[in-house]
Design an enzyme around this catalytic site. Structure first.
Site, PDB file in Angstrom:
ATOM      1  N   TRP A  42      -3.650  -1.935  -1.491  1.00  0.00           N
ATOM      2  CA  TRP A  42      -3.610  -3.221  -2.194  1.00  0.00           C
ATOM      3  C   TRP A  42      -4.040  -4.256  -1.176  1.00  0.00           C
ATOM      4  O   TRP A  42      -3.373  -4.482  -0.180  1.00  0.00           O
ATOM      5  CB  TRP A  42      -2.206  -3.514  -2.703  1.00  0.00           C
ATOM      6  CG  TRP A  42      -2.120  -4.725  -3.586  1.00  0.00           C
ATOM      7  CD1 TRP A  42      -2.397  -4.794  -4.915  1.00  0.00           C
ATOM      8  CD2 TRP A  42      -1.705  -6.042  -3.197  1.00  0.00           C
ATOM      9  NE1 TRP A  42      -2.181  -6.059  -5.382  1.00  0.00           N
ATOM     10  CE2 TRP A  42      -1.760  -6.859  -4.343  1.00  0.00           C
ATOM     11  CE3 TRP A  42      -1.307  -6.609  -1.999  1.00  0.00           C
ATOM     12  CZ2 TRP A  42      -1.429  -8.197  -4.337  1.00  0.00           C
ATOM     13  CZ3 TRP A  42      -0.975  -7.959  -1.972  1.00  0.00           C
ATOM     14  CH2 TRP A  42      -1.042  -8.734  -3.139  1.00  0.00           C
ATOM     15  N   LYS A  77       5.994 -11.590 -18.476  1.00  0.00           N
ATOM     16  CA  LYS A  77       5.484 -10.302 -18.935  1.00  0.00           C
ATOM     17  C   LYS A  77       4.125 -10.444 -19.596  1.00  0.00           C
ATOM     18  O   LYS A  77       3.224  -9.626 -19.396  1.00  0.00           O
ATOM     19  CB  LYS A  77       6.475  -9.646 -19.906  1.00  0.00           C
ATOM     20  CG  LYS A  77       7.678  -9.049 -19.211  1.00  0.00           C
ATOM     21  CD  LYS A  77       7.289  -7.875 -18.328  1.00  0.00           C
ATOM     22  CE  LYS A  77       8.363  -7.556 -17.320  1.00  0.00           C
ATOM     23  NZ  LYS A  77       8.427  -8.491 -16.199  1.00  0.00           N
ATOM     24  N   GLU A  95       1.610 -10.994 -16.837  1.00  0.00           N
ATOM     25  CA  GLU A  95       1.403  -9.826 -15.983  1.00  0.00           C
ATOM     26  C   GLU A  95       0.486  -8.789 -16.604  1.00  0.00           C
ATOM     27  O   GLU A  95      -0.400  -8.253 -15.931  1.00  0.00           O
ATOM     28  CB  GLU A  95       2.751  -9.165 -15.668  1.00  0.00           C
ATOM     29  CG  GLU A  95       3.598  -9.891 -14.654  1.00  0.00           C
ATOM     30  CD  GLU A  95       4.897  -9.166 -14.398  1.00  0.00           C
ATOM     31  OE1 GLU A  95       5.266  -9.007 -13.221  1.00  0.00           O
ATOM     32  OE2 GLU A  95       5.565  -8.755 -15.376  1.00  0.00           O
ATOM     33  N   LYS A 148       3.447  -3.082  -7.202  1.00  0.00           N
ATOM     34  CA  LYS A 148       4.838  -2.931  -7.613  1.00  0.00           C
ATOM     35  C   LYS A 148       5.814  -3.585  -6.650  1.00  0.00           C
ATOM     36  O   LYS A 148       6.739  -4.282  -7.051  1.00  0.00           O
ATOM     37  CB  LYS A 148       5.171  -1.433  -7.737  1.00  0.00           C
ATOM     38  CG  LYS A 148       6.597  -1.152  -8.213  1.00  0.00           C
ATOM     39  CD  LYS A 148       6.823  -1.679  -9.610  1.00  0.00           C
ATOM     40  CE  LYS A 148       8.208  -1.418 -10.110  1.00  0.00           C
ATOM     41  NZ  LYS A 148       8.451  -2.071 -11.413  1.00  0.00           N
ATOM     42  N   GLU A 196      11.266 -14.963 -18.246  1.00  0.00           N
ATOM     43  CA  GLU A 196      10.908 -13.555 -18.097  1.00  0.00           C
ATOM     44  C   GLU A 196       9.907 -13.130 -19.172  1.00  0.00           C
ATOM     45  O   GLU A 196       8.979 -12.369 -18.902  1.00  0.00           O
ATOM     46  CB  GLU A 196      12.162 -12.688 -18.148  1.00  0.00           C
ATOM     47  CG  GLU A 196      11.920 -11.191 -18.175  1.00  0.00           C
ATOM     48  CD  GLU A 196      11.197 -10.643 -16.957  1.00  0.00           C
ATOM     49  OE1 GLU A 196      10.786  -9.472 -17.002  1.00  0.00           O
ATOM     50  OE2 GLU A 196      11.028 -11.372 -15.954  1.00  0.00           O
ATOM     51  N   HIS A 231       8.523 -34.231 -23.027  1.00  0.00           N
ATOM     52  CA  HIS A 231       8.259 -34.847 -21.736  1.00  0.00           C
ATOM     53  C   HIS A 231       6.933 -34.370 -21.152  1.00  0.00           C
ATOM     54  O   HIS A 231       6.740 -34.373 -19.937  1.00  0.00           O
ATOM     55  CB  HIS A 231       9.405 -34.560 -20.770  1.00  0.00           C
ATOM     56  CG  HIS A 231      10.680 -35.244 -21.143  1.00  0.00           C
ATOM     57  ND1 HIS A 231      10.967 -36.534 -20.765  1.00  0.00           N
ATOM     58  CD2 HIS A 231      11.729 -34.824 -21.898  1.00  0.00           C
ATOM     59  CE1 HIS A 231      12.149 -36.881 -21.256  1.00  0.00           C
ATOM     60  NE2 HIS A 231      12.629 -35.865 -21.943  1.00  0.00           N
ATOM     61  N   ARG A 241       1.482   1.399  -6.036  1.00  0.00           N
ATOM     62  CA  ARG A 241       1.681   0.494  -4.894  1.00  0.00           C
ATOM     63  C   ARG A 241       0.401  -0.235  -4.509  1.00  0.00           C
ATOM     64  O   ARG A 241       0.424  -1.177  -3.710  1.00  0.00           O
ATOM     65  CB  ARG A 241       2.183   1.280  -3.680  1.00  0.00           C
ATOM     66  CG  ARG A 241       3.560   1.867  -3.855  1.00  0.00           C
ATOM     67  CD  ARG A 241       4.020   2.531  -2.563  1.00  0.00           C
ATOM     68  NE  ARG A 241       4.119   1.567  -1.490  1.00  0.00           N
ATOM     69  CZ  ARG A 241       5.208   0.850  -1.226  1.00  0.00           C
ATOM     70  NH1 ARG A 241       6.282   1.000  -1.962  1.00  0.00           N
ATOM     71  NH2 ARG A 241       5.215  -0.009  -0.220  1.00  0.00           N
ATOM     72  N   ASN A 254       0.661   0.169   6.047  1.00  0.00           N
ATOM     73  CA  ASN A 254       1.176  -0.672   4.969  1.00  0.00           C
ATOM     74  C   ASN A 254       1.858  -1.864   5.624  1.00  0.00           C
ATOM     75  O   ASN A 254       2.756  -1.699   6.439  1.00  0.00           O
ATOM     76  CB  ASN A 254       2.174   0.103   4.108  1.00  0.00           C
ATOM     77  CG  ASN A 254       2.867  -0.777   3.085  1.00  0.00           C
ATOM     78  OD1 ASN A 254       2.321  -1.797   2.662  1.00  0.00           O
ATOM     79  ND2 ASN A 254       4.068  -0.396   2.692  1.00  0.00           N
ATOM     80  N   GLY A 255       1.434  -3.075   5.275  1.00  0.00           N
ATOM     81  CA  GLY A 255       2.036  -4.267   5.851  1.00  0.00           C
ATOM     82  C   GLY A 255       0.984  -5.264   6.292  1.00  0.00           C
ATOM     83  O   GLY A 255      -0.184  -5.185   5.897  1.00  0.00           O
ATOM     84  N   CYS A 273       0.828  -1.207   0.000  1.00  0.00           N
ATOM     85  CA  CYS A 273       0.000   0.000   0.000  1.00  0.00           C
ATOM     86  C   CYS A 273       0.861   1.255   0.000  1.00  0.00           C
ATOM     87  O   CYS A 273       2.058   1.214   0.263  1.00  0.00           O
ATOM     88  CB  CYS A 273      -0.905  -0.009   1.224  1.00  0.00           C
ATOM     89  SG  CYS A 273      -1.847  -1.534   1.410  1.00  0.00           S
TER      90      CYS A 273
END
Length: 610
Positions: A73, A487, A490, A605, A483, A506, A27, A99-100, A2
Site C-alpha cells: 500500500w 461506509k 469507503e 485495513k 458511521e 446553519h 493490507r 512495512n512502515g 503493507c
C-alpha cells in the site's frame, strides 16, 4: 499497511508466499513481489493486483525453498514495478521487504549517495536495504548488518531480510508495525498477520519492538539489539482458517455483516452472566477505589473506532456522570492534553496497530495515565502496551470497511460504561437488569434485521443515481450517522455527509437539491419529533427521504418514502441496531455500482503509518 510473508523450509517457497500474500492482500494491493533463493537471489515483482505477479511467476519459475514476499500500500512513491517490494542492493545479493515508514530516509539517502550508492525507486524502503548493504560490506554478517542499520533508522518498520551468502536464514525485526513468526516442523514462517500462515501452523511467536529474529528451517532465535537471546512463549492460535474464508458469501464484507449476531453474543455473554449483578472484564481493574481517583476520561480512536468511541463517551457520561472527552487520535497526539496519573484513557482499535492511536497511548503512559485498550487482534501492539485490554472477539475482519468490529466495539463500550457506573454506585440495580436483558436480546434482534436484508437491497436499487447523500440525527443518532456516511464513502465512493439534524439551517441545507438523498435516523424517541421536523425541511427542498426508526413509530412514513424499522430496544442500544441497515445499504449500493467492496480504492485495513 503493507503485508509481509516469509518462508524457509523444504517445500517450494513460491506457492507458499503467494498463498500468504493472497491472504494479506487486504493490507495493500497496489503492487506485490517475491525474492526467492534459487542458487542465487531472484526477484519478481509487479504493479497491480497479486494476479499480475502470479502471471510473471508462471514465466519465471523459481524453485527455491527460502523466500520473502510483499503486498504493498503505497506511502512513498506511486504504485509501479520499481517501487514494488522486495528491494535489493545494487549487486542483487541482499533483498528486503518492509512495512512502515522510515522517517529519516532523506538524510540517510543523501549520506548513501555520497558513498556512491544509486537508487532506482522512489521508496523509503530502498534506503533500508542499501544501508544494510553498507554495513554488510564491513562485517560479512547479515545479522550484524541489520542490527547496525536499526541503530540508524527512525520511524516504523517491520522488516524481513535475506542475503545470498547466507541462504540458510531470514532476519526479521519490527518497531511499531506488526510481525508474527510461525513455527512449523522443519520449516518456519514470517507474516504481518496470523491468517497468512494459518494453513501451515497454529503455533506462533509475537516479537516486540527492536527485537530481532533469526529464522532458519529448524529454529527461530529471538534476541535483543545486543544479541542477547530472549525466551518467548509460544502462542497457540485457536480460531479456524475458515473464519478467513468467504463461506459462500459474495464478499467478505457481507459475510462479516451477517456474522454480527455471533460476534455480539461472544463479546457480551461471558462478561455479563444473567445470574450475577456485575460485569466481568477479564481481570481489568475498574473497581471503586481505582475509579474514585479518576478525574478525567479520554476515549481515543480513528475512523470507525472513533465513532464507536463517541457513543462510549455518551454512555459513560450518562450512566457514570463522569466527564469524558472523545477525540480523533491523529489530532490528540499533536495537542498538549491534560494527562496525569488521575487520567483514564480508553483507546479503541480493531487491529491494535493503528499508528496514531498507539502514539496517543504512549503519550498517556509516559504521563502516568492508566490506559485501557479495546482491540480485536490478540498479540497486537496496543494489547501488549496498554495497562489493561478488553478483547472484542470479533475474529478476523478481512474487508477493509469495518462492520462486525464496530458492533463488537459498541458492546465493549456498553460493558465498560456499566462496569464503571456499577462500581461508583451510579447505576441502580433495576436499571442494570433492564439494560442486561436488552443486551441479551441484541443478537436475535440483529438476526431479525438481517433476515429482511432483501428489503434494504430493493431500496438501494432505487437510489443508485443519487448525487449526494446526507445522514442526519440527534444525540446518539448523530454518532451513528457519522458511521453510516463513512461506509458510503469507503465502498460506494459517493459524496456523503453526516450532520446534526439541528444544524441543517446553519449552512448544510443549502446543498439540498433534487437528486439528493437524506437518510434520517430517528431511533432516539425522545428526539423523534424534532428530527422529523428537520426531515420535513429537507423534503420540501426536493430530496428523497429514507429513514431508520424503531418499530411502532409509523408517523415517519408521512415524510419518508422508504423506512427501515429496527426492533424496539433500550434507548442506549439503538445505535447498534440502527447501524446494521446502514451497513447493508452501503454494501448493496457499492455492489450494484460494481465496486471492489472488500478492497476499496486508496484504502488499507490497518493504518499503521501516519
Amino acid at each position: 499497511m503493507c503485508g509481509i510473508v516469509g518462508y524457509i523450509g523444504n517445500q517450494e517457497a513460491s506457492p507458499i508466499l503467494i498463498e500468504g500474500l493472497r491472504t494479506l492482500e487486504y493490507r495493500g494491493y497496489d503492487s506485490s513481489g517475491v525474492a526467492i533463493f534459487d542458487h542465487k537471489l531472484n526477484m519478481v515483482k509487479s504493479k497491480g493486483r497479486l494476479s499480475n505477479l502470479e502471471d510473471k511467476l508462471k514465466i519465471k519459475d523459481l524453485e527455491g525453498v527460502v523466500g520473502i514476499g510483499h503486498t504493498r500500500w503505497a506511502t512513498h512513491g506511486e504504485p509501479s514495478d520499481h517501487n514494488a517490494h522486495p528491494h535489493m542492493n545494487e549487486s542483487g545479493t541482499i533483498a528486503l521487504v518492509h512495512n512502515g515508514i522510515i522517517e529519516n530516509y532523506i538524510s540517510l539517502k543523501e549520506e548513501l549517495i555520497e558513498k556512491g550508492y544509486r537508487f532506482i525507486s522512489e521508496t523509503d524502503t530502498e534506503i533500508a536495504v542499501q544501508l544494510i548493504d553498507s554495513y554488510y560490506k564491513k562485517s560479512d554478517n547479515i545479522l550484524e548488518a541489520v542490527i547496525a542499520a536499526l541503530h540508524r533508522i527512525e520511524g516504523s518498520f517491520a522488516l524481513a531480510v535475506v542475503a545470498e551468502a547466507e541462504p540458510d536464514k531470514i532476519i526479521a525485526t519490527r518497531k511499531d508495525s506488526p510481525l508474527v513468526l510461525g513455527i512449523g516442523d522443519g520449516e518456519n514462517f514470517i507474516a504481518s498477520d496470523v491468517p497468512a500462515i494459518l494453513r501451515h501452523t497454529r503455533k506462533v511467536y509475537f516479537i516486540e519492538d527492536y527485537e530481532i529474529a533469526v529464522v532458519t528451517k529448524e529454529d527461530i532465535v529471538i534476541m535483543d539489539m545486543d544479541q542477547k537471546h530472549i525466551k518467548r512463549e509460544i502462542f497457540n492460535v485457536t480460531w479456524d482458517i475458515e473464519a478467513a474464508e468467504k463461506a459462500g458469501y459474495e464478499h467478505f464484507m457481507l459475510k462479516e455483516i451477517f456474522e454480527q449476531p455471533k460476534v455480539i453474543r461472544d463479546t457480551l455473554t461471558p462478561r455479563l452472566p444473567m445470574d450475577q449483578e456485575d460485569v466481568y472484564l477479564d481481570g481489568i481493574n475498574l473497581e471503586k477505589e481505582v475509579l474514585e481517583k479518576v478525574t478525567r476520561i479520554y476515549v481515543i480512536a480513528c475512523g470507525t473506532a472513533y465513532y464507536s468511541g463517541l457513543i462510549g463517551k455518551e454512555l459513560i457520561e450518562k450512566y457514570a456522570r463522569i466527564p469524558v472527552v472523545a477525540e480523533v487520535a491523529s489530532e490528540f497526539r499533536y495537542k498538549d492534553p491534560i494527562l496525569d496519573e488521575n487520567t483514564l484513557m480508553i483507546v479503541v482499535s480493531q487491529s491494535g496497530e493503528t499508528a496514531d492511536t498507539l502514539a496517543a497511548l504512549r503519550m498517556a503512559k509516559k504521563a502516568g495515565a492508566h490506559v485501557l485498550g479495546i482491540v480485536n487482534a490478540v498479540g497486537s501492539s496496543i494489547s501488549r502496551e496498554a495497562d489493561d485490554v478488553l478483547y472484542t472477539w470479533a475474529g478476523p475482519e478481512i474487508a477493509v470497511a469495518s462492520t462486525k468490529a464496530y458492533s463488537a466495539q459498541l458492546c465493549a463500550m456498553y460493558l465498560i460504561s456499566m462496569k464503571i457506573s456499577l462500581a461508583l454506585g451510579k447505576l441502580k440495580l433495576e436499571d442494570f437488569r433492564e439494560l442486561r436483558t436488552a443486551l441479551y436480546q441484541l443478537p436475535s434482534q440483529v438476526e431479525h434485521i438481517l433476515e429482511n436484508a432483501v428489503l434494504i437491497e430493493d431500496m438501494a436499487k432505487k437510489h443508485l443515481n443519487m448525487k449526494n447523500v446526507f445522514y442526519i440525527g440527534r444525540g446518539l443518532d448523530y454518532a451513528v450517522a457519522m458511521e453510516g456516511a463513512l461506509k458510503i464513502k469507503e465502498i460506494a465512493y459517493l459524496h456523503a455527509e453526516p450532520y446534526p439534524a439541528g444544524e441543517l439551517k446553519h449552512g448544510p441545507i443549502a446543498l439540498i437539491e433534487k437528486g439528493s438523498l437524506l437518510m434520517g435516523l430517528v431511533g432516539q424517541e425522545s428526539l423523534f419529533d424534532k428530527t422529523v421536523s428537520n426531515i420535513k425541511e429537507v423534503k420540501a427542498r426536493g430530496a428523497s427521504i429514507m429513514a431508520i426508526a424503531m418499530e411502532g413509530n409509523l408517523e415517519i412514513e408521512q415524510v419518508a418514502e422508504d423506512v427501515i424499522y429496527i426492533p424496539r430496544t433500550h434507548w442506549s442500544l439503538v445505535p447498534l441496531l440502527e447501524n446494521i441497515p446502514q451497513q447493508l445499504f452501503a454494501y448493496y449500493i457499492a455492489r450494484d455500482l460494481g465496486h471492489d467492496i472488500d478492497k476499496p480504492r486508496n484504502l488499507a485495513k490497518s493504518v499503521t503509518v501516519e
